[in-house]
Design an enzyme around this catalytic site. Structure first.
Site, PDB file in Angstrom:
ATOM      1  CB  SER A   1      -9.677  -1.418   3.440  1.00 49.42           C
ATOM      2  OG  SER A   1      -9.010  -1.917   4.566  1.00 49.42           O
TER       3      SER A   1
ATOM      4  CD  GLU B   1      -5.671   0.150   2.328  1.00 53.99           C
ATOM      5  OE1 GLU B   1      -6.417   0.104   1.330  1.00 53.99           O
ATOM      6  OE2 GLU B   1      -5.410  -0.838   3.038  1.00 53.99           O
TER       7      GLU B   1
ATOM      8  NE  ARG C   1      -3.606  -2.458  -0.003  1.00 56.71           N
ATOM      9  CZ  ARG C   1      -3.253  -3.612  -0.579  1.00 56.71           C
ATOM     10  NH1 ARG C   1      -2.121  -3.690  -1.274  1.00 56.71           N
ATOM     11  NH2 ARG C   1      -4.030  -4.659  -0.516  1.00 56.71           N
TER      12      ARG C   1
END
Length: 307
Positions: free
Chosen positions: A227, A297, A177
């Site tokens: 998310s 995230e 990520r």
């Protein structure tokens, strides 16, 4: 920042006047439906226009922010000063040999669907990721065991000085990520994905299965940023949040999803401040209960509202 007639005129000369919007509400351009105003919101239609806008921002010393599809992003209620650029009008996707090439403003979902139509395998994991191609590279987006790093061959970017460069995937330092795109100040123009020939029915079967899993487990009926937290080593963020009995917790119009604990949804016209405060509450609660620090995230940008 008040937009001067000089700056507006300069931007309108670079691209058409209809592509330059003053005091544009960013919530109209994000999946969370959060965010204040952009001083100037601009949607260029060519790579040369992107270059010229960056060079103008540098020359005039105007703050500059790049915005993708806004699917993994929270913009604060105070909005964003200076120029906000979106490449939504640069969204072409095409095939060359066993590769799919997609412009930055295209949705990564559509790149995945194009690969299916061309009987090319490798982008199945992206069939449910709502972000843009540029945003997918920015954060090395992934799902269900796949990530951009697995299939990206190269990318064309504009540097923060306004120069065009072609980079290999290795040069982006892609990791879980993350990439070096934000640190380098690159703006992604297009990406080349190296795929493999396969039977289209087999590709579709995988995509259908992943779509079913996504739709059955995720709260797609409400706006969200997807998310919220990265997966902490040795744990699952959603399980930690669930075991902290946080599902259904609300701050204003923001709620920890009852369907998937890893999601925070904008259930009732939440403000960005409420959404961010709920994220912090979840982090604090999980830390106190399990000693695990949940790392976001989702990106948070912009300015706090003026009291």
């Amino acid at each position: 920042m008040k937009v001067s007639h000089h700056l507006y005129d300069q931007l309108s000369r670079i691209t058409s006047e209809e592509n330059v919007m003053v005091d544009e509400l960013i919530r109209n351009h994000t999946y969370t439906k959060l965010g204040g105003k952009a001083d100037v919101y601009i949607t260029p239609e060519s790579y040369s226009e992107v270059q010229d806008i960056i060079k103008l921002a540098n020359k005039e010393d105007v703050p500059f922010t790049m915005l993708g599809n806004g699917s993994n992003l929270i913009v604060k209620d105070g909005g964003i000063r200076g120029i906000v650029m979106n490449l939504q009008k640069l969204a072409s996707i095409w095939r060359e040999e066993d590769k799919i090439i997609a412009q930055s403003g295209a949705r990564i979902i559509d790149a995945s669907r194009t690969a299916l139509a061309e009987s090319l395998a490798g982008l199945e994991f992206a069939c449910g990721i709502p972000g843009s191609v540029g945003g997918a590279l920015y954060m090395n987006a992934g799902a269900y065991g796949g990530e951009i790093k697995d299939v990206l061959e190269s990318t064309i970017v504009v540097t923060k000085e306004g120069d065009i460069r072609t980079l290999t995937a290795v040069e982006l330092d892609l990791d879980y990520r993350t990439s070096n795109i934000p640190d380098k100040g690159y703006i992604v123009l297009e990406a080349t994905f190296a795929l493999k020939k396969a039977n289209s029915s087999d590709i579709k079967e995988v995509m259908d299965d992943l779509t079913y899993k996504r739709e059955s487990k995720q709260p797609l009926e409400y706006p969200s940023c997807g998310s919220v937290f990265k997966r902490p080593p040795g744990y699952f963020a959603g399980k930690l949040i669930q075991d902290s009995e946080l599902q259904g917790t609300q701050i204003g119009g923001a709620e920890v999803s009852k369907k998937h604990a890893g999601f925070i949804v904008n259930k009732n016209n939440a403000s960005a401040t409420e959404y961010i405060n709920l994220i912090r509450h979840v982090q604090k609660t999980v830390s106190e209960k399990f000693g695990v620090q949940l790392e976001r995230e989702v990106r948070i940008i912009g300015e706090d509202p003026v009291e």
